[in-house]
Design an enzyme around this catalytic site. Structure first.
Site, PDB file in Angstrom:
ATOM      1  N   SER A  23       6.249 -71.981 -61.473  1.00 36.62           N
ATOM      2  CA  SER A  23       7.043 -71.978 -60.248  1.00 36.62           C
ATOM      3  C   SER A  23       7.364 -70.558 -59.823  1.00 36.62           C
ATOM      4  O   SER A  23       7.295 -69.619 -60.616  1.00 36.62           O
ATOM      5  CB  SER A  23       8.357 -72.754 -60.460  1.00 36.62           C
ATOM      6  OG  SER A  23       9.186 -72.094 -61.406  1.00 36.62           O
ATOM      7  N   HIS A  62       5.412 -56.250 -62.764  1.00 35.78           N
ATOM      8  CA  HIS A  62       5.109 -57.128 -63.889  1.00 35.78           C
ATOM      9  C   HIS A  62       6.431 -57.738 -64.341  1.00 35.78           C
ATOM     10  O   HIS A  62       7.412 -57.024 -64.562  1.00 35.78           O
ATOM     11  CB  HIS A  62       4.469 -56.349 -65.037  1.00 35.78           C
ATOM     12  CG  HIS A  62       4.107 -57.205 -66.203  1.00 35.78           C
ATOM     13  ND1 HIS A  62       4.282 -56.809 -67.506  1.00 35.78           N
ATOM     14  CD2 HIS A  62       3.589 -58.454 -66.267  1.00 35.78           C
ATOM     15  CE1 HIS A  62       3.878 -57.766 -68.324  1.00 35.78           C
ATOM     16  NE2 HIS A  62       3.454 -58.775 -67.587  1.00 35.78           N
ATOM     17  N   ASP A  63       6.474 -59.059 -64.468  1.00 29.01           N
ATOM     18  CA  ASP A  63       7.761 -59.717 -64.703  1.00 29.01           C
ATOM     19  C   ASP A  63       8.452 -59.231 -65.968  1.00 29.01           C
ATOM     20  O   ASP A  63       9.677 -59.102 -66.003  1.00 29.01           O
ATOM     21  CB  ASP A  63       7.618 -61.243 -64.691  1.00 29.01           C
ATOM     22  CG  ASP A  63       6.503 -61.763 -65.593  1.00 29.01           C
ATOM     23  OD1 ASP A  63       6.016 -61.012 -66.464  1.00 29.01           O
ATOM     24  OD2 ASP A  63       6.114 -62.932 -65.425  1.00 29.01           O
ATOM     25  N   ASN A  90       2.631 -59.436 -77.987  1.00 30.98           N
ATOM     26  CA  ASN A  90       2.731 -60.774 -77.421  1.00 30.98           C
ATOM     27  C   ASN A  90       2.779 -61.806 -78.537  1.00 30.98           C
ATOM     28  O   ASN A  90       1.939 -61.796 -79.440  1.00 30.98           O
ATOM     29  CB  ASN A  90       1.504 -61.067 -76.546  1.00 30.98           C
ATOM     30  CG  ASN A  90       1.467 -60.224 -75.302  1.00 30.98           C
ATOM     31  OD1 ASN A  90       1.978 -60.618 -74.278  1.00 30.98           O
ATOM     32  ND2 ASN A  90       0.852 -59.049 -75.398  1.00 30.98           N
ATOM     33  N   ARG A 138      10.415 -68.277 -57.714  1.00 25.63           N
ATOM     34  CA  ARG A 138      11.833 -68.326 -57.365  1.00 25.63           C
ATOM     35  C   ARG A 138      12.169 -67.158 -56.453  1.00 25.63           C
ATOM     36  O   ARG A 138      11.749 -66.027 -56.708  1.00 25.63           O
ATOM     37  CB  ARG A 138      12.691 -68.285 -58.625  1.00 25.63           C
ATOM     38  CG  ARG A 138      12.532 -69.508 -59.510  1.00 25.63           C
ATOM     39  CD  ARG A 138      13.311 -69.379 -60.794  1.00 25.63           C
ATOM     40  NE  ARG A 138      12.777 -68.313 -61.638  1.00 25.63           N
ATOM     41  CZ  ARG A 138      13.274 -67.993 -62.822  1.00 25.63           C
ATOM     42  NH1 ARG A 138      14.324 -68.630 -63.288  1.00 25.63           N
ATOM     43  NH2 ARG A 138      12.734 -67.030 -63.540  1.00 25.63           N
ATOM     44  N   GLY A 189      14.538 -67.315 -70.423  1.00 25.63           N
ATOM     45  CA  GLY A 189      14.965 -68.681 -70.729  1.00 25.63           C
ATOM     46  C   GLY A 189      15.322 -68.903 -72.172  1.00 25.63           C
ATOM     47  O   GLY A 189      16.186 -69.732 -72.484  1.00 25.63           O
ATOM     48  N   ALA A 213       4.260 -68.921 -63.841  1.00 26.31           N
ATOM     49  CA  ALA A 213       3.032 -69.693 -63.867  1.00 26.31           C
ATOM     50  C   ALA A 213       3.231 -71.162 -63.543  1.00 26.31           C
ATOM     51  O   ALA A 213       2.256 -71.868 -63.331  1.00 26.31           O
ATOM     52  CB  ALA A 213       2.367 -69.560 -65.228  1.00 26.31           C
TER      53      ALA A 213
END
Length: 510
Positions: free
Chosen positions: A13, A238-239, A298, A15, A408, A11
């Site tokens: 960037s 979906h990531d 979530n 890559r 991350g 959302a």
């Protein structure tokens, strides 16, 4: 040697990474990064899809140069929920609207008047969130939106980019399941539900499984990028689906946390788990690779810190993300906690002030100094993870042996350690670039280089070394969890407006 390109659009960037698989190990090198900046026009918040497509093309050109023109395949993954509409000529009707746009305000109550909440959950298995695609579509239908009237094809965001690369209109399974428009038990769109909401069934194309070869790269894209001979593969688009495909599980039933702007806390299951317990806990069933499902919840994640960082920067106090984390490690343990899923924390804004307001409203001391605010957020996240894993345990009857953190958040040392301390479970941190790795692994499966998801995960274990955090100092954390749990009761049937995938501000380290 298989040479593949993953495109992972978050959302903030996108890559583009080049992956090479030599039959035993997978190497991944980031080739290109481009910004993703939402744009507000006439009060509506949009994604700039054309600019994103241009960034993808730039990355593919760079990857082709790096690989000497020899690329076997390319696949795209993005966040979930959001979608594009095409007209009968295959043209984009309008730039896709952002899930944080206010058009879905009040939509849940109106939808539930036509399709009761429990029925919608029973049909789709998806956590009730106001920003889900089904509520976005309802808001368009209720407003008589002309974009919906002229549309002929609905595509999730990664499907749009695959269409522009291949010319094939299809929705990939893992992304489709996030929409709350799909029946996971029947494996088809829930068209009767959509018709009851005034959404035409003609919009919804074929759903294909992850690892589907959509077709060759279009001639115009080849001319633009020099990807001669490459095919477009729908990975787990979906990531989070790609990220979980890259989790190197050591024990069956272990939990995972795909940690970035949002934290997806879940377990992998062989079939959807849809019953009164999962409805009451507001758990979601999203499609995975190889016939699996991701039973998860979530949890608002590092979005909280990035909004704090942005608010402090506006005041002239600028810190890098890593600096804030280091400051938190040196700060005293917080005397106050927050519920990361508090709806007030969803929109962009002055997050430090909202955190203080939450603490005052709940009879706690308001954290003032930035270091204390950051530590309050990180420890609250660790405690929320424990609460969520408890919900998953109750729903499946399987207590996880350990927790895998990917994305991350795997680089956030105190968050990983405090998660181990709060849960009493070992935390296996890594790989960091899990979405790209999972994307590439599924492409390798599609190319016949890997035979199964288990084999793909064995390659991940051979290729990347995780960090391991063992729990310690349990006494203070037991006391902290008692206070947190009393303050933040586990949800009953309380829908929460959170996001699957990643939110507006995406950290550089996801």
């Amino acid at each position: 040697m298989a040479t593949m390109v993953s495109v992972d659009v978050g959302a903030q960037s996108g890559r583009v990474a080049l992956g090479r698989f030599d039959g035993e190990t997978l190497s991944v090198a980031e080739i290109h990064r481009f910004p993703n900046v939402p744009v507000c026009v006439h009060g509506t918040l949009h994604w700039d899809a054309l600019r994103l497509h241009d960034g993808i093309l730039q990355g593919l050109r760079a990857a082709a140069r790096e690989a000497g023109g020899r690329i076997d395949s390319v696949g795209v993954d993005t966040w979930g929920l959001d979608f594009a509409l095409l007209d009968r000529a295959g043209r984009l009707v309008q730039n896709p609207v952002h899930h944080r746009d206010r058009r879905t305000d009040g939509a849940m109550e109106e939808v539930f008047a036509r399709v009761p909440a429990q029925e919608l959950y029973e049909r789709t298995g998806i956590q009730l969130m106001s920003i889900n695609s089904v509520f976005q579509l309802w808001s368009m239908a209720a407003a008589g939106d002309p974009a919906l009237e002229v549309a002929e094809t609905f595509l999730m965001m990664p499907d749009l980019f695959h269409y522009w690369l291949s010319g094939v209109k299809a929705c990939e399974f893992t992304a489709a399941t996030t929409s709350q428009c799909f029946d996971p038990r029947k494996g088809v769109w829930a068209l009767d539900v959509l018709e009851r909401l005034g959404v035409s069934s003609r919009l919804f194309p074929e759903v294909v499984p992850p690892g589907t070869v959509l077709g060759p790269v279009r001639d115009e894209v080849v001319e633009e990028t020099r990807l001669q001979g490459a095919v477009v593969v729908a990975p787990a688009s979906h990531d989070t689906g790609s990220a979980v495909a890259a989790v190197p599980f050591r024990h069956p039933g272990s939990a995972y946390i795909s940690s970035g702007t949002w934290s997806l806390v879940g377990v992998e299951v062989a079939a959807p788990v849809i019953d009164d317990r999962t409805f009451s806990a507001n758990l979601t069933n999203e499609g995975g690779v190889g016939g699996t499902f991701r039973l998860l919840r979530n949890v608002t994640g590092l979005w909280l810190l990035h909004e704090c960082r942005r608010a402090w920067a506006l005041e002239g106090r600028e810190w890098e993300f890593a600096e804030l984390v280091a400051m938190a490690e040196q700060a005293p343990p917080p005397r106050s906690f927050i519920d990361p899923n508090e709806p007030a924390f969803l929109p962009p804004g002055d997050m430090p002030a909202r955190i203080r307001e939450f603490c005052v409203r709940t009879g706690q001391e308001a954290p003032a100094e930035p270091a204390v605010v950051v530590r309050c957020v990180l420890e609250s996240l660790a405690l929320k993870y424990r609460q969520t894993i408890g919900l998953l345990d109750a729903a499946t009857g399987v207590a996880p042996a350990e927790i895998h953190v990917v994305g991350g958040g795997a680089m956030n040392r105190p968050l990983c350690q405090w998660t181990a301390d709060a849960t009493g479970l070992p935390v296996i941190a890594g790989p960091v670039e899990a979405a790209e790795i999972g994307n590439l692994a599924v492409q390798a499966m599609a190319l016949g280089e890997l035979a199964s998801l288990d084999e793909a995960r064995e390659v991940v274990r051979n290729s990347f070394s995780p960090a391991v955090y063992e729990p310690h100092d349990r006494g203070p954390w037991e006391d902290a969890y008692g206070r947190f749990d009393a303050l933040v009761q586990a949800p009953a049937t309380r829908p929460e407006p959170l996001v699957g995938g990643r939110g507006v501000i995406e950290p550089a380290q996801r």
